[in-house]
Design an enzyme around this catalytic site. Structure first.
Site, PDB file in Angstrom:
ATOM      1  N   GLU A 118      69.944 -40.575  41.353  1.00 12.97           N
ATOM      2  CA  GLU A 118      70.988 -41.371  40.667  1.00 12.97           C
ATOM      3  C   GLU A 118      70.438 -42.223  39.530  1.00 12.97           C
ATOM      4  O   GLU A 118      70.705 -43.441  39.460  1.00 12.97           O
ATOM      5  CB  GLU A 118      71.740 -42.242  41.687  1.00 12.97           C
ATOM      6  CG  GLU A 118      72.541 -41.422  42.666  1.00 12.97           C
ATOM      7  CD  GLU A 118      73.521 -42.225  43.528  1.00 12.97           C
ATOM      8  OE1 GLU A 118      73.469 -43.469  43.516  1.00 12.97           O
ATOM      9  OE2 GLU A 118      74.364 -41.600  44.183  1.00 12.97           O
TER      10      GLU A 118
ATOM     11  N   GLU B 215      74.843 -35.331  47.788  1.00 13.10           N
ATOM     12  CA  GLU B 215      75.447 -36.447  48.525  1.00 13.10           C
ATOM     13  C   GLU B 215      76.961 -36.286  48.449  1.00 13.10           C
ATOM     14  O   GLU B 215      77.532 -36.363  47.358  1.00 13.10           O
ATOM     15  CB  GLU B 215      75.039 -37.811  47.938  1.00 13.10           C
ATOM     16  CG  GLU B 215      73.609 -38.204  48.228  1.00 13.10           C
ATOM     17  CD  GLU B 215      73.285 -39.636  47.813  1.00 13.10           C
ATOM     18  OE1 GLU B 215      74.156 -40.517  47.941  1.00 13.10           O
ATOM     19  OE2 GLU B 215      72.154 -39.857  47.348  1.00 13.10           O
TER      20      GLU B 215
HETATM   21  O1  AHR Z   1      73.996 -42.478  50.713  1.00  8.45           O
HETATM   22  C1  AHR Z   1      73.992 -43.838  50.380  1.00  8.45           C
HETATM   23  C2  AHR Z   1      73.605 -44.087  48.933  1.00  8.45           C
HETATM   24  O2  AHR Z   1      74.592 -43.580  48.102  1.00  8.45           O
HETATM   25  C3  AHR Z   1      72.348 -43.428  48.436  1.00  8.45           C
HETATM   26  O3  AHR Z   1      71.199 -44.144  48.715  1.00  8.45           O
HETATM   27  C4  AHR Z   1      72.567 -43.360  46.959  1.00  8.45           C
HETATM   28  O4  AHR Z   1      71.903 -42.285  46.364  1.00  8.45           O
HETATM   29  C5  AHR Z   1      74.074 -43.295  46.817  1.00  8.45           C
HETATM   30  O5  AHR Z   1      74.542 -44.227  45.919  1.00  8.45           O
END
Ligand code: AHR
Length: 499
Positions: A172, A291
């Site tokens: 990210e 994610e």
């Molecule tokens: O999954 C929780 C968080 O969400 C992770 O650390 C990050 O990559 C995202 O913002």
């Protein structure tokens, strides 16, 4: 209401990728400590791993696990987590305002991954670190021996190389909250340099460049285009992250979250292919949706991070209900439907932290509602994904406009002569009569049918009542003359298996 789909083995999208069923273990909250690892737990094995959590991970059908972060990785020094435990430093983790004891690191995670029978997806720190440290961790993990870092690994007990194929180039990096956050151009340059260097040691690695942290980011689109302009030739994947939650009691919009996921995927495919066209490239960039989940992020933001520096605090321990599970099931439908381009995905995360598996310290591990659609889909989706153009009534939502009530996808395993249909009814009130035209498939019978539903969309499992919400087998799916008929209750997820 009625909805219909047609199953035809000619309408194939792509093979079901086993990497679609990935998950994520970050050094965050209780994901690692009192999650996968709790040496004092009654179920702990000789390495300190909770076997109850390992059993549920295998039962869930998880195929791949991303590690060690997430936001955590952008401040992480991998070497803190290797070697004799008593020599490992205790550090502050700035991402989650916690204290990291480093009892678990790379070698422990790899030991756990082997026990869990999952492929590792390793992330390198491109926030506070760069090319040199990425090469170091790669040498430590994968070089067979005879160099300082590979010999150090052997001396630490991992004689055989870990042979990690899939690597994320940071996390990210478009997010202002990320340690070392940078512009798309800066990140694209760093990603290409890191990728090139890593490939100089191992050409066969598979590398994931950071895409946007969400389609709502102000730089979304431009970020992907710029990063890929820099790194197109050196990376295999661009990542996507998306979390959904119910806002202001608007369940109708929330249930249609996968509409947004479809749109997000289509936009990233279009952007990657735009760069491909500009470069006259033949290679296609694949998507790593590494994610995705339901996450009540606004509640976390309202509460704020810890103000002290706790070890393994209770963070992001969302307690999921039936509607959340239906949305998770629908997101898996979306991912499967895009199997031609989304060839890796991770539900974030695996245990305790926005997780399908909960593990009480010293107590039981149990399945949240969201465990079930994942486990069922991972177990049943086999062979090729089939395109099914659902004919469905629609409804109006505040967030996503007019959306179909029913969403579905199918898979077909030709050698085994088995098919599966995954379907959700997003209506909050209406039962839908669902018709499946199976004539082209020649299916003879329904071998199994299970539905996840409840009159109360907000019903949850608990440690005391862990099976309150679970798929119920049903025997009322009728297949005759190439037509299957089934009723789909409101707010439900269903799998139908055919042979
Ligand atoms: O999954 C929780 C968080 O969400 C992770 O650390 C990050 O990559 C995202 O913002």
């Amino acid at each position: 209401l009625t909805a219909a789909v047609t199953l035809d083995p000619a309408f194939r999208i792509a093979p079901v990728n086993r990497r679609t069923f990935g998950s994520f273990v970050e050094h965050l909250g209780r994901a690692v400590y009192t999650g996968i690892y709790e040496p004092d737990h009654p179920s702990a094995d000789k390495d300190g791993f909770r076997t109850d959590v390992l059993d549920l991970t295998r039962e869930m059908g998880v195929t791949m696990v991303r590690y060690p972060g997430g936001n955590f990785v952008s401040g992480y020094r991998w070497e803190d987590g290797v070697g004799p435990c008593e020599n490992r430093p205790v550090r502050r983790d700035l991402a989650w305002h916690s204290t990291e004891t480093n009892e678990v690191g790379l070698d422990e995670f790899m030991r756990w991954a082997r026990k869990a029978e999952v492929e590792p997806m390793m992330a390198v720190n491109l926030g506070t670190r760069g090319v040199a440290e990425a090469l170091d961790v790669l040498e430590y993990a994968n070089h067979p021996g005879g160099t300082r870092l590979s010999d150090m690994r052997a001396a630490n007990g991992s004689v055989e190389p870990h042979d990690i194929k899939l690597w994320c180039l940071g996390n990210e990096m478009d997010g202002p909250w990320q340690l070392g956050h940078m512009s798309a151009r800066e990140y694209g340059r760093l990603a290409v340099q890191t990728a090139r260097a890593m490939r100089m040691t191992e050409p066969g690695l598979e590398l994931v460049a950071c895409g946007s942290s969400g389609s709502q980011m102000p730089t979304f689109g431009e970020w992907e285009a710029t990063v890929l302009e820099e790194a197109y030739d050196e990376v295999d994947f661009i990542s996507l992250h998306a979390y959904y939650e119910e806002y202001d009691g608007d369940l109708r919009s929330f249930l249609a979250s996968a509409v947004d996921m479809d749109h997000f995927i289509d936009s990233v495919v279009a952007t990657a292919d735009y760069v491909r066209a500009k470069r006259g490239a033949t290679k296609r960039i694949m998507l790593s949706f590494d994610e995705w989940n339901v996450w009540y992020l606004s509640r976390f933001q309202a509460a704020g991070p810890p103000t002290d520096w706790p070890v393994a605090p209770r963070l992001l321990e969302d307690h999921y209900h039936l509607a959340d599970a239906v949305v998770v099931g629908n997101m898996l439908i979306s991912l499967l439907r895009h199997s031609d381009r989304v060839t890796a995905a991770c539900q974030a995360q695996l245990v305790n932290v926005i997780a399908p598996i909960m593990a009480e310290p010293g107590g039981p591990a149990w399945r949240q509602t969201t465990f079930h659609p994942f486990a069922e889909t991972a177990r049943t989706a086999k062979g090729e994904v089939l395109r099914v153009e659902a004919q469905s009534p629609t409804y109006e939502t505040g967030r996503h406009g007019e959306v179909p009530v029913v969403d579905a996808v199918a898979t077909y395993d030709a050698p085994a002569g088995q098919a599966a249909v995954f379907v959700v009814n997003r209506s909050t009130e209406e039962t839908v009569q669902f018709d499946v035209d199976t004539r082209a498939l020649g299916a003879q019978r329904v071998t199994a049918c299970r539905t996840l539903s409840d009159p109360d969309p907000y019903v949850r499992n608990t440690a005391a009542e862990p099976d309150r919400v679970a798929p119920r087998s049903r025997d009322d799916a009728e297949l005759a003359d190439g037509r299957l008929r089934l009723s789909l209750p409101p707010v439900s997820w269903t799998v139908i298996e055919l042979a």
